[in-house]
Design an enzyme around this catalytic site. Sequence first.
Site, PDB file in Angstrom:
ATOM      1  NE  ARG A  25      -6.446 -61.729  21.496  1.00  0.00           N
ATOM      2  CZ  ARG A  25      -5.760 -62.646  22.184  1.00  0.00           C
ATOM      3  NH1 ARG A  25      -6.401 -63.554  22.898  1.00  0.00           N
ATOM      4  NH2 ARG A  25      -4.447 -62.637  22.170  1.00  0.00           N
ATOM      5  N   GLY A  26     -10.147 -57.657  20.085  1.00  0.00           N
ATOM      6  CA  GLY A  26     -11.453 -57.666  19.449  1.00  0.00           C
ATOM      7  C   GLY A  26     -11.435 -58.567  18.235  1.00  0.00           C
ATOM      8  CB  VAL A  31      -5.307 -52.679  21.651  1.00  0.00           C
ATOM      9  CG1 VAL A  31      -4.675 -51.350  22.058  1.00  0.00           C
ATOM     10  CG2 VAL A  31      -6.327 -52.461  20.547  1.00  0.00           C
ATOM     11  CE  LYS A  46      -7.957 -51.731  15.746  1.00  0.00           C
ATOM     12  NZ  LYS A  46      -9.152 -50.877  15.481  1.00  0.00           N
ATOM     13  CG  ASP A 138     -16.433 -50.071  14.470  1.00  0.00           C
ATOM     14  OD1 ASP A 138     -17.562 -50.487  14.824  1.00  0.00           O
ATOM     15  OD2 ASP A 138     -15.379 -50.605  14.823  1.00  0.00           O
TER      16      ASP A 138
END
Length: 581
Positions: A25-26, A31, A46, A138
């Site tokens: 997790r972000g 995910v 995702k 990123d």
Amino acid sequence: MMTSLIGNRAGQRLGNYQLKRLVGRGGFAEVYLGEHVYLQTLTAVKVLSIQLTQEDQAGFLNEARTIAHLKHPNILSLLEFGVQEGVPFLVMDYAPHGSLREHYRQQTNLTPIKVLPHIKQIATALQYAHQEHTIHRDIKPENILLGPNGEALLSDFGMALGTQSSRTQDMQEIAGTVAYMAPELLQGRPTPASDQYALGIVLYEWLSGNTPFHGSFTEIASQHLLAQPPAIQAPSVSPEVEAVIMRALAKKPEERFENILAFAEAFEQAALEVDETFKAATGWMPPGVLQQIKTAPSIERQPTLRENTPQPASTRPSTAHQKLPSTKIVRGRKVLSRGLGIALIILALLVATSGIALAAFSFNAGRSNNNPQRGTQAQPQVQANAAIWQNTYTRVTSQKPFFSDPLSRNTNGWDNAAAKTRSCLFADGAYHASSLTPYALALCGSSKLPDNLSNIGYQVQMNILQGDEGGLVFRVTLPSSTQVRAYVFSINRHGTYDLWVINGHYKTLLYRSSKAIHTGLNKPNLLCVIAQGSQIALYINKQYVASVIDTSATTGALGLFARGLPSTTDVAFSKLTVWRL
């Protein structure tokens, strides 16, 4: 507008994929391990933590189509994408070995040589993406995954697809990304050079142990725009390597390298400059090694490489009548390798049972910045006439061997025991050298092989079952209690080979990639070295790859080894053959 949707969706179905469990997790997404409901193949799904409006959905789908067309060995494939009830999702190949954030941990000073293969892979993938008019935006260790053979796989193109145009993006969501963001990206003007800057930050972090800028989001962003990165305080980073990184971190995109591949090539050239690879102060050792010396038990009750009484050098006439091809000598400086520092320490542990005091070992850890010692050591040059060396291999290996051992069982007095950090054991019809803890090195020898071998052909088949690297050592001697001499020839599963020499200090003779290497795990490779006098030739899978002239070690014992940097490693050896020349 988009709204945030954060929650565990395990058990739900998106498109043709069942979400089995949450794996990460972000700030932008969750995910899940997914499974195709018909094919039953595992994937990574995702799910973005947002709900898109109709306007934003069109932008998301357009970007996803662009990324789905990226096909490269070092880019994680996008298999499917869509929007379900306003929630966007992406289906990608599953990479079970995790990310380079887990593999290369923070606060660890890695060497340029160690990270070079992954830097080259990432740069090659980004160069391809830039040629396809796609900017990643990123780049960070969390978004570089490990493939089945340890290769780098770029993921998360587009910095959370569909979110960059959002008018409601929460700046806290990109707190984990801002440490790698180029000044122009922070200003909303991304260019391909923005990815170069981010990769430069990643490289800075790997070599120094941390990113250059710290603080709140605003403080870090301000430093990207205005402050120069601090100098890299790591003994493995030469001024040349640091200069390459600092150029990639220039504030203006036009002041960086022409493209990201040029950056990687400049880094490779600086890292492989033998006379500038390491700038350690005398006595420096890798973190944790001193503790390892104090606590690691030796392999007891087994013969070691030096337990037999040294014999005089052989005076038997050479059976090699064909003149070996010459190799050009180039002059250079001393250099230290972290891995070979560990090799000396473990060799010291192995011979401790012979009555040589471990405390007596000291070594010159390379040059100081004030005393470069130019022109003191010979450096290698690839032999131009490879055909002559290839014929030498055919001639030597067609002779009757002086010693041969299938290594299926212990009939020749091989070390056969395990310690806390390493082991030398026979199992499953092969001889296993295993590094059982990170940064440990397993060095295994036989009491029935002489310890005064000089002019030899030495061949063994090796198979990396787990971890990183293995190979053979030759001309191992201890002329005094304060020195060790040896050559180390190794390959790693990523397709590079090394030739190191230990002679009171440590020097990289060769570090190169070779298509002769069978890359990956469980792929047998046949290594051979032919050493006669000062000439040393290397062969991989019966193919000549390089030759050098070096006089650091002239005679000694033979051995096998495995090392893990930083992974634990298990290498199986078989079909060992030695020819006297």
